[in-house]
Design a protein around this motif. Structure first.
Motif, PDB file in Angstrom:
ATOM      1  N   ASP A   1      -6.210  11.986   9.091  1.00  0.00           N
ATOM      2  CA  ASP A   1      -5.985  13.565   8.472  1.00  0.00           C
ATOM      3  C   ASP A   1      -5.795  13.410   6.959  1.00  0.00           C
ATOM      4  O   ASP A   1      -5.694  12.076   6.436  1.00  0.00           O
ATOM      5  CB  ASP A   1      -4.668  14.067   8.729  1.00  0.00           C
ATOM      6  CG  ASP A   1      -4.701  14.628  10.306  1.00  0.00           C
ATOM      7  OD1 ASP A   1      -5.811  14.821  10.772  1.00  0.00           O
ATOM      8  OD2 ASP A   1      -3.786  14.213  11.165  1.00  0.00           O
ATOM      9  N   ALA A   2      -5.925  14.229   6.159  1.00  0.00           N
ATOM     10  CA  ALA A   2      -5.743  14.148   4.593  1.00  0.00           C
ATOM     11  C   ALA A   2      -4.395  13.672   4.103  1.00  0.00           C
ATOM     12  O   ALA A   2      -3.376  14.005   4.770  1.00  0.00           O
ATOM     13  CB  ALA A   2      -5.840  15.675   3.985  1.00  0.00           C
ATOM     14  N   GLY A   3      -4.765  12.673   3.385  1.00  0.00           N
ATOM     15  CA  GLY A   3      -3.563  11.835   2.993  1.00  0.00           C
ATOM     16  C   GLY A   3      -2.992  11.046   3.800  1.00  0.00           C
ATOM     17  O   GLY A   3      -2.078  10.072   3.561  1.00  0.00           O
ATOM     18  N   GLN A   4      -3.670  10.664   4.819  1.00  0.00           N
ATOM     19  CA  GLN A   4      -3.079   9.688   5.857  1.00  0.00           C
ATOM     20  C   GLN A   4      -3.675   8.494   5.797  1.00  0.00           C
ATOM     21  O   GLN A   4      -4.864   8.209   5.254  1.00  0.00           O
ATOM     22  CB  GLN A   4      -3.414  10.459   7.362  1.00  0.00           C
ATOM     23  CG  GLN A   4      -2.499   9.571   8.432  1.00  0.00           C
ATOM     24  CD  GLN A   4      -2.763  10.083   9.765  1.00  0.00           C
ATOM     25  OE1 GLN A   4      -4.095  10.407  10.194  1.00  0.00           O
ATOM     26  NE2 GLN A   4      -1.761  10.681  10.599  1.00  0.00           N
ATOM     27  N   SER A   5      -3.003   7.313   6.079  1.00  0.00           N
ATOM     28  CA  SER A   5      -3.482   5.806   5.944  1.00  0.00           C
ATOM     29  C   SER A   5      -3.172   5.142   7.370  1.00  0.00           C
ATOM     30  O   SER A   5      -2.466   5.810   8.241  1.00  0.00           O
ATOM     31  CB  SER A   5      -3.086   5.063   4.870  1.00  0.00           C
ATOM     32  OG  SER A   5      -1.609   4.981   5.129  1.00  0.00           O
ATOM     33  N   GLY A   6      -3.536   3.965   7.440  1.00  0.00           N
ATOM     34  CA  GLY A   6      -3.447   3.239   8.665  1.00  0.00           C
ATOM     35  C   GLY A   6      -1.412   3.146   8.912  1.00  0.00           C
ATOM     36  O   GLY A   6      -1.417   3.595  10.077  1.00  0.00           O
ATOM     37  N   PRO A   7      -0.967   2.670   7.904  1.00  0.00           N
ATOM     38  CA  PRO A   7       0.346   2.499   8.215  1.00  0.00           C
ATOM     39  C   PRO A   7       1.092   4.108   8.744  1.00  0.00           C
ATOM     40  O   PRO A   7       1.950   4.182   9.582  1.00  0.00           O
ATOM     41  CB  PRO A   7       1.136   1.960   6.959  1.00  0.00           C
ATOM     42  CG  PRO A   7      -0.124   1.053   6.444  1.00  0.00           C
ATOM     43  CD  PRO A   7      -1.177   2.043   6.776  1.00  0.00           C
TER      44      PRO A   7
END
Length: 621
Positions: free
Chosen positions: A263-269
């Motif tokens: 999703d927008a602004g999301q990363s693996g962690p």
């Protein structure tokens, strides 16, 4: 009968008695078939999580080593079962024990075959799974279940596709209405995880619990996965014997999780924190409700978190997740993508090649307050990079054994740490004998290798119905500490396969002479006073009568049989006859102990080697 009575009446009763005695003795001396070794009193101990280690109920540190029991489980040929029948399952389990000394396996099951129609659990499939699990528990092998998926589902793929998957059922995929799949110019099946829009869309929907319209009404995908998992666990609890269920370690909720897309602004962690961790907590609740409250959840982080190929690598490893604690195990995979490419790493693996990679897994587990296990690792044993397999496997097992490479081990043994648990990919007696209709296409029958995306990983195959190894036995039938009565301080094993990396220093000439060109292992541990002994697996290349153990508990050349009184002895392991372990017994608390095991030439004296090892072990005091 009349002749016999006449014989008796003539005073020949004594002769008959003597004849019966002779017959009885003769029967006793007949070569009866070998039977499985009877477990010792500590063999069925409960195993759980204690801080960042596995421990049994006697406080012993436990190391789990073995294979993934996959075989046919990822294929449709036998409808997701690893074995065609119990005869094959038992033969595979017996070969696993005999040829590798494995004490644990990761056993695959698949959602598609558990729930072939919405809200209908296939009881026959679960019954066969239950029965095939017992082929391994009957050998004294611990089992942890794995809800497996690769590329979400085989039903995403076209009949003529280059690739295939396994996991979700057909009805679910059809209800999802996903786009036609295509990976483009992908040279490895794993690239579908990022390049194939059908795969990425389906995986995204799983994590976001999309609602689908089905013949059973509206169903949310992730909720339905949890439903079938709970039903599976409940069935196993109810239908496995208490003895077999006791040998189940826990469950891997989902193989190799990845986002599909963020999703927008999301990363693996943050994806792990916001979507994966809540899923694992929900799965943990299903385990508790199904009678698995005392079993661990073997939870995997983002699959790309420790990839060594830049294209695949993404941050992760539960860095944003709270400490896992005693009900979870940090469960990671590791493959050398560079070595498998044949281009990014043109040479073979070297001494210490993977110590940093596996130390990273150890460190993440410690920071999360849970044990670590590498539930998949390995390298292709056939194909254009198969020449690397012996060195890669040797280096991976070296990294499981110790944080320190072979060259430096004797001088840096204090940094060695605990041995790491792991399950090699994989153990498939049907290797090169499959008959898999790839994506249900009768014109694409896969028979070679693993019959899955052109992979060749199995360590075993059948040769005229007899299991034989595809790899050097020295690489997989290894000395390892099955159970340590306290805390491991250092461990190493030189298997002598490929090349010898662990060289005994010049300052220890007596130890070097004792070992010679033989295989050897060294274990140092701090005792915790457990009434159960330390156990070390003894490979088939170590014959008990010619094995030398030099230990502060007592040096022995030629191991005596264990009766419960000897400080150093040999005992059969549970299951298949001929599989042995060294038993090291002590009842003190806080003392540092050490043992060197060697199958080198039997020495006239061990005194000088004992003195050198005693001086070396003083560094742990």
């Amino acid at each position: 009968m009349r002749a016999f009575l006449t014989f008796i009446s003539r005073g020949k009763v004594i002769m008959v008695k003597r004849l019966l005695v002779v017959v009885l003795i003769s029967l006793l001396l007949l070569p009866f078939p070998a039977t499985a070794a009877q477990p010792l009193w500590f063999d069925n101990a409960k195993i759980g999580v204690s801080g960042d280690v596995f421990r049994d109920e006697y406080g012993r540190e436990i190391v789990l080593r073995g294979f993934n029991v996959s075989g046919e489980a990822k294929l449709a040929e036998l409808r997701g079962l690893p074995f065609a029948n119990m005869t094959d399952a038992r033969a595979s389990a017996a070969a696993l024990r005999k040829m590798s000394g494995a004490n644990a396996v990761r056993f695959l099951v698949t959602w598609a075959w558990i729930e072939p129609e919405p809200k209908r659990i296939d009881q026959a499939y679960l019954a066969a799974v239950t029965e095939q699990i017992t082929a391994f528990t009957d050998q004294g092998i611990r089992v942890y279940l794995d809800f497996h998926q690769d590329l979400y589902s085989r039903y995403l793929f076209n009949r003529d596709s280059w690739y295939t998957g396994d996991g979700a059922p057909e009805w679910l995929v059809r209800a999802g209405g996903y786009p036609r799949e295509s990976c483009g110019l992908c040279f490895h099946w794993g690239q579908n995880m990022k390049n194939n829009q059908a795969v990425t869309s389906a995986v995204y929907d799983f994590w976001h619990n999309r609602e689908l319209q089905t013949t059973a009404g509206p169903i949310r995908i992730r909720d339905e996965f949890l439903f079938q998992a709970g039903e599976t666990l409940r069935y196993l609890k109810q239908h496995l014997s208490p003895a077999a269920f006791n040998l189940l370690l826990g469950v891997d909720p989902l193989n190799e999780p990845y986002a599909g897309r963020y999703d927008a602004g999301q990363s693996g962690p943050t994806w792990e924190r916001d979507l994966v961790w809540p899923f694992y907590q929900q799965f943990r609740q299903r385990m508790d409700e199904s009678g698995w409250a005392d079993k661990a959840a073997f939870v995997e982080p983002l699959v790309f978190w420790n990839q060594n190929v830049e294209f695949f690598a993404e941050p992760g490893g539960f860095t944003e997740v709270p400490r896992l604690g005693r009900r979870y195990v940090f469960n990671s995979h590791f493959y050398d993508g560079k070595a498998q490419s044949g281009v990014l790493k043109p040479g073979k693996a070297n001494d210490g090649e993977y110590t940093a990679d596996f130390s990273r897994i150890r460190d993440r587990a410690t920071s999360l307050g849970s044990p670590a296990i590498v539930s998949e690792f390995g390298h292709p044993i056939a194909g254009f990079t198969s020449d690397k397999a012996p060195s890669v496997l040797k280096a991976m097992y070296q990294a499981l054994d110790s944080r320190v490479n072979g060259t430096d081990w004797w001088t840096k043994a204090r940094e060695s740490g605990r041995a790491l648990s792991g399950s090699q990919w994989h153990w498939d007696i049907y290797y090169n004998r499959h008959h898999e209709l790839m994506n249900d296409n009768p014109n694409k029958v896969k028979t070679d290798g693993d019959a899955m995306n052109d992979e060749h990983f199995s360590a075993v195959r059948l040769d005229n119905a007899t299991p034989v190894l595809n790899v050097d036995s020295r690489l997989i039938d290894r000395v390892f500490p099955r159970a340590v009565a306290g805390d491991t301080l250092a461990f190493t094993y030189e298997d002598r396969a490929v090349v010898a990396w662990n060289k005994i220093p010049d300052t220890m000439p007596a130890v070097r002479a004792l070992v010679g060109t033989g295989q050897y292992a060294v274990l140092a541990w701090r005792s915790n006073g457990s009434k159960a002994p330390t156990e070390v697996h003894l490979p088939a290349s170590f014959r008990p009568e010619s094995t030398t153990v030099v230990s502060d508990l007592g040096p022995v050349s030629g191991l005596p049989a264990y009766t419960g009184k000897e400080p150093v002895a040999v005992a059969p392991e549970p299951g298949e006859p001929g599989v042995n372990r060294v038993i090291l017994s002590s009842s003190d608390t806080g003392a540092v102990h050490f043992a060197l095991l060697s199958n080198g030439p039997r020495p006239p004296s061990t005194d000088a080697a004992l003195a050198e090892l005693t001086a070396w072990a003083a560094r742990f005091q």
